[in-house]
Motif scaffolding. Structure first.
Motif, mmCIF file in Angstrom:
data_model
loop_
_atom_site.group_PDB
_atom_site.id
_atom_site.type_symbol
_atom_site.label_atom_id
_atom_site.label_comp_id
_atom_site.label_asym_id
_atom_site.label_seq_id
_atom_site.Cartn_x
_atom_site.Cartn_y
_atom_site.Cartn_z
ATOM 1 N N LEU A 2 -39.594 7.527 16.928
ATOM 2 C CA LEU A 2 -40.286 8.202 15.828
ATOM 3 C C LEU A 2 -40.790 7.142 14.846
ATOM 4 C CD1 LEU A 2 -40.793 9.885 13.235
ATOM 5 C CD2 LEU A 2 -40.510 11.357 15.208
ATOM 6 N N ILE A 3 -42.069 7.121 14.592
ATOM 7 C CA ILE A 3 -42.657 6.072 13.749
ATOM 8 C C ILE A 3 -42.941 6.563 12.333
ATOM 9 C CG2 ILE A 3 -44.676 4.579 13.462
ATOM 10 C CD1 ILE A 3 -44.922 4.556 16.518
ATOM 11 N N TYR A 4 -43.488 7.753 12.241
ATOM 12 C CA TYR A 4 -44.011 8.166 10.930
ATOM 13 C C TYR A 4 -44.131 9.687 10.867
ATOM 14 C CZ TYR A 4 -47.789 9.132 7.535
ATOM 15 O OH TYR A 4 -48.551 9.645 6.519
ATOM 16 N N ALA A 54 -46.676 16.312 10.562
ATOM 17 C CA ALA A 54 -47.333 15.453 11.547
ATOM 18 C C ALA A 54 -46.365 14.340 11.919
ATOM 19 C CB ALA A 54 -48.611 14.859 10.961
ATOM 20 N N SER A 55 -46.227 14.098 13.215
ATOM 21 C CA SER A 55 -45.267 13.096 13.686
ATOM 22 C C SER A 55 -45.982 12.086 14.563
ATOM 23 C CB SER A 55 -44.159 13.775 14.501
ATOM 24 O OG SER A 55 -43.556 14.799 13.748
ATOM 25 N N HIS A 56 -45.857 10.820 14.192
ATOM 26 C CA HIS A 56 -46.403 9.747 15.025
ATOM 27 C C HIS A 56 -45.244 9.129 15.792
ATOM 28 C CE1 HIS A 56 -50.379 9.171 12.686
ATOM 29 N NE2 HIS A 56 -49.853 10.343 12.378
ATOM 30 N N PHE A 57 -45.447 8.911 17.056
ATOM 31 C CA PHE A 57 -44.343 8.432 17.894
ATOM 32 C C PHE A 57 -44.869 7.423 18.902
ATOM 33 C CE2 PHE A 57 -46.228 12.222 19.732
ATOM 34 C CZ PHE A 57 -46.446 11.851 21.047
ATOM 35 N N LYS A 58 -43.931 6.643 19.443
ATOM 36 C CA LYS A 58 -44.269 5.713 20.528
ATOM 37 C C LYS A 58 -43.437 6.090 21.742
ATOM 38 C CE LYS A 58 -42.965 1.250 20.854
ATOM 39 N NZ LYS A 58 -42.925 -0.182 20.515
ATOM 40 N N THR A 59 -44.088 6.244 22.877
ATOM 41 C CA THR A 59 -43.361 6.653 24.084
ATOM 42 C C THR A 59 -42.527 5.486 24.599
ATOM 43 O OG1 THR A 59 -45.184 5.970 25.504
ATOM 44 C CG2 THR A 59 -45.202 8.248 24.717
ATOM 45 N N CYS A 94 -37.867 18.021 13.434
ATOM 46 C CA CYS A 94 -37.534 16.611 13.252
ATOM 47 C C CYS A 94 -36.756 16.102 14.456
ATOM 48 C CB CYS A 94 -36.688 16.441 11.988
ATOM 49 S SG CYS A 94 -35.171 17.422 12.043
ATOM 50 N N LYS A 95 -36.539 14.820 14.469
ATOM 51 C CA LYS A 95 -35.689 14.197 15.483
ATOM 52 C C LYS A 95 -34.360 13.920 14.790
ATOM 53 C CE LYS A 95 -35.486 10.182 18.582
ATOM 54 N NZ LYS A 95 -36.219 9.005 19.108
ATOM 55 N N ASP A 133 -39.783 5.373 10.477
ATOM 56 C CA ASP A 133 -40.159 4.089 9.872
ATOM 57 C C ASP A 133 -40.798 4.251 8.497
ATOM 58 O OD1 ASP A 133 -39.186 2.870 12.137
ATOM 59 O OD2 ASP A 133 -41.101 3.025 13.181
ATOM 60 N N SER A 134 -41.550 5.334 8.320
ATOM 61 C CA SER A 134 -42.074 5.616 6.980
ATOM 62 C C SER A 134 -42.493 7.079 6.921
ATOM 63 C CB SER A 134 -43.241 4.691 6.629
ATOM 64 O OG SER A 134 -44.403 5.080 7.310
ATOM 65 N N ILE A 135 -42.636 7.578 5.690
ATOM 66 C CA ILE A 135 -42.911 9.011 5.546
ATOM 67 C C ILE A 135 -43.738 9.257 4.287
ATOM 68 C CG2 ILE A 135 -40.714 9.426 4.320
ATOM 69 C CD1 ILE A 135 -40.553 12.122 5.887
ATOM 70 N N ASP A 136 -44.685 10.184 4.395
ATOM 71 C CA ASP A 136 -45.422 10.681 3.231
ATOM 72 C C ASP A 136 -45.062 12.147 3.057
ATOM 73 O OD1 ASP A 136 -47.028 8.457 2.304
ATOM 74 O OD2 ASP A 136 -48.106 8.613 4.212
#
Ligand SMILES: [Zn+2]
Length: 642
Positions: A52-54, A73-78, A173-174, A182-185
């Motif tokens: 989970l990135i952002y 909105a969730s940004h992630f890296k596989t 959420c995770k 890593d960061s959140i708005d």
């Protein structure tokens, strides 16, 4: 509110310690209740295939209505190939309206509190992508839940408290202790008369008609359970702390209007504590954003990252929640078995504050904490074996108090330099800083800093149970030679012996000497010289050890003095024999004749200082009078005449 009021009254009466004690106990109760209702949750491994990135979240909250709507909105890296679905934890009590992927809706399923989002095409490993979930609903009802609506002075207030498993009750959420966001708005839209408190830096509060949107921006890694929001008619003010030569931190307080005047006095305490922790550990880790307090409806507190939620503003609660910003937030326990990383360290930080900011109370603080552990932690480990047992995880005597004291004790075992350097390494190492730490990792940091193996210490004090009870035997000869023997029994069979460094103070008329004994085996003896007459000894005068104080102290005496301590008369005798003691206690007397035969024996449980024996039935002849005393055995010769 009641806590805060009580605290001020008691402080004014000069019995501050009572209020502090009560407040800290209450804090623990609140933290435990926060956990209790979600004990059944078992962390899912289903979302371990992405990082989970952002998050960018929009929440609409009206504190007069216990409900939430919005988008995440969730940004992630596989982390693997053939990545075809994204999983989030989300209570089925909430309704998912739609899920968007690359500007189109995509299909999903939502069962057993798991939201599964299907991607149209599988992603390969190390792909960064994003999804957005629109949802609404009423978070599940629970007494001390993760999403609460209440009132203060007739005004609605709403807050969240997710630790440890409650986040999924109000947002997708995770929910894990293996991956930080890593960061959140965070954007929170409320009716105009309210303000929203949250994590990170307040970027803006924008008015649009009768609505207001607060935008909080956080650019540090944050554990899911520490994301939080509280909404009411807050008034705010700031204090400032100098945490390094170049850094000043804003301490932003969101308080109820009716509490503002008292809070403004009480929260000033935060400045000194933050500056102290910054000098002892590392500068406050979120200095580029802020620290803050948001008042909420409980008597305890919750260490939400950069914005602790506070039921009151007692000095101990301020200290405890602020300490968590380093231990719990910046470095988070790697599993609930190691909750000590959060709570044990926070309690230890309370000791540091007493030592530096309240030194006259520090000794009493240590006595109280040790006494609590002695009476309530004769068994049970700081390490949590069974994370399904909620009372055990948040055990006040074990996790909090013994957890705090084993750090206080370790500090004195390895010395300040190694201890604080171990803590600095924990807070700066790439593995743990801004991440998670297990007790095993923390042990390594202390071992490296102290250049010593601490397996025995952690096996005995962290994984093992109970504590030692000491008996100290000592003796000083007339030439100054001192001998000491240190013996211990233990309160639990899991540890048969605690190897420790044992401080003992030798007190004379004009001179004292503090000596530290490396006590590596039971009944170990030590010999040395002291060039002054020792009148008494004091076990662990600074209360560094988790053990009963005072220890049992036994003063031995030299052979000569012991011999002179028993007088028999008359000698020779015919009808009566008197035995007198001086400075020793008589326990037993034997008469043994010349052939080794015992002709008389008597126990003296009352330890009389004077005994008379009727000799009329004793045959004439030569005898040994054997007297057992509390300091040893004395043997005298005696003749029975006709
Ligand atoms: Zn805590």
């Amino acid at each position: 509110m009641k806590k805060l009021f009580l605290f001020i009254i008691l402080a004014g009466m000069g019995i501050l310690s009572v209020a502090q004690q009560e407040d800290t106990n209450y804090l623990h109760v609140v933290e435990k209740k926060g956990f209790k209702q979600k004990a059944a949750f078992i962390p899912s491994a289903i979302h371990n295939n992405y990082d989970l990135i952002y998050h960018r979240v929009y929440w609409k909250l009206d504190p007069s209505i216990k409900a939430i709507s919005g988008s995440v909105a969730s940004h992630f890296k596989t982390l693997s190939d053939d990545f075809s679905s994204v999983h989030f934890d989300l209570s089925v009590a909430l309704t998912v309206d739609s899920v968007w992927y690359k500007n189109e809706t995509t299909s999903f399923t939502h069962t057993s509190d798991i939201l599964t989002i299907n991607l149209p095409d599988p992603l390969s490993q190390n792909t960064i992508d994003s999804v957005t979930v629109f949802y609404h609903g009423v978070p599940p009802e629970s007494g001390f839940g993760s999403f609460e609506a209440s009132t203060h002075g007739g005004v609605p207030v709403l807050w969240t408290l997710s630790e440890p498993y409650g986040a999924k009750e109000w947002w997708p959420c995770k929910q894990t202790l293996t991956d930080k966001i890593d960061s959140i708005d965070i954007y929170v839209e409320t009716p105009l008369q309210y303000r929203a408190a949250s994590n990170g830096k307040l970027v803006s509060e924008t008015v649009n008609g009768d609505l207001k949107t607060a935008y909080w921006k956080h650019r540090h890694a944050i554990t899911t359970y520490l994301v939080a929001v509280a909404v009411t008619n807050y008034e705010s003010y700031a204090d400032y702390a100098q945490v390094s030569e170049t850094q000043t931190v804003e301490i932003l307080n969101y308080v109820y209007p009716e509490s503002k005047s008292s809070a403004e006095i009480a929260t000033k305490y935060t400045v000194g504590v933050m500056e102290l922790f910054s000098s002892l550990f590392i500068p406050y880790p979120f200095a580029d954003e802020k620290y803050g307090h948001a008042q909420f409806g409980w008597g305890g507190g919750m260490e939400h990252q950069t914005m602790s939620f506070m039921g009151g503003f007692s000095s101990s609660l301020i200290t405890h929640e602020l300490a968590h910003q380093w231990f719990g937030d910046y470095v988070t326990c790697a599993s609930w078995q190691d909750i000590w990383v959060n709570e044990g360290f926070a309690v230890f930080c309370e000791a540091l504050v007493q030592e530096h900011l309240n030194p006259n109370y520090f000794l009493q603080w240590k006595k109280d904490r040790i006494q609590l552990v002695l009476s309530q932690a004769r068994s049970g480990s700081v390490f949590v074996e069974d994370t399904t047992n909620v009372d055990r995880i948040f055990s006040y005597p074990l996790t909090y108090q013994k957890g705090g004291l084993i750090l206080h004790q370790l500090r004195h075992q390895i010395g300040d330099e190694a201890f604080f350097s171990g803590i600095k390494n924990l807070l700066t190492d790439a593995e743990t800083a801004d991440g998670f730490a297990s007790a095993t990792q923390i042990k390594s940091f202390f071992e490296n800093a102290a250049d010593t193996n601490l397996s025995s210490y952690f096996n005995n004090w962290y994984y093992g149970q109970g504590y030692p009870i000491y008996t100290i035997n000592w003796l000083q000869e007339t030439d100054g030679a001192v001998s000491v023997s240190i013996k211990q029994t233990t309160t639990h069979s899991s540890v048969t012996f605690f190897p420790m460094q044992v401080p003992i103070l030798f007190k004379g008329a004009n001179q004292d000497s503090l000596m530290v004994f490396h006590n590596l085996e039971n009944s170990q003896s030590y010999s040395f010289n002291l060039d002054f007459e020792v009148s008494e000894i004091v076990f662990d005068p600074e209360y560094t050890l988790i053990a009963p104080h005072p220890a049992q102290i036994i003063l031995n005496i030299s052979e000569d003095v012991l011999n002179e301590s028993i007088i028999i008369a008359p000698n020779p005798t015919n009808e009566r024999l008197y035995i007198k003691s001086k400075g020793v206690k008589i326990k037993l007397v034997n008469l043994i004749d010349n052939s080794g035969r015992q002709v008389f024996t008597q126990l003296y449980p009352d330890n009389p200082s004077r005994i008379h024996l009727d000799m009329t039935n004793i045959p004439f002849g030569f005898y040994y009078v054997r007297v057992e005393t509390d300091k040893g055995v004395v043997v005298k010769t005696m003749v029975r005449n006709p």
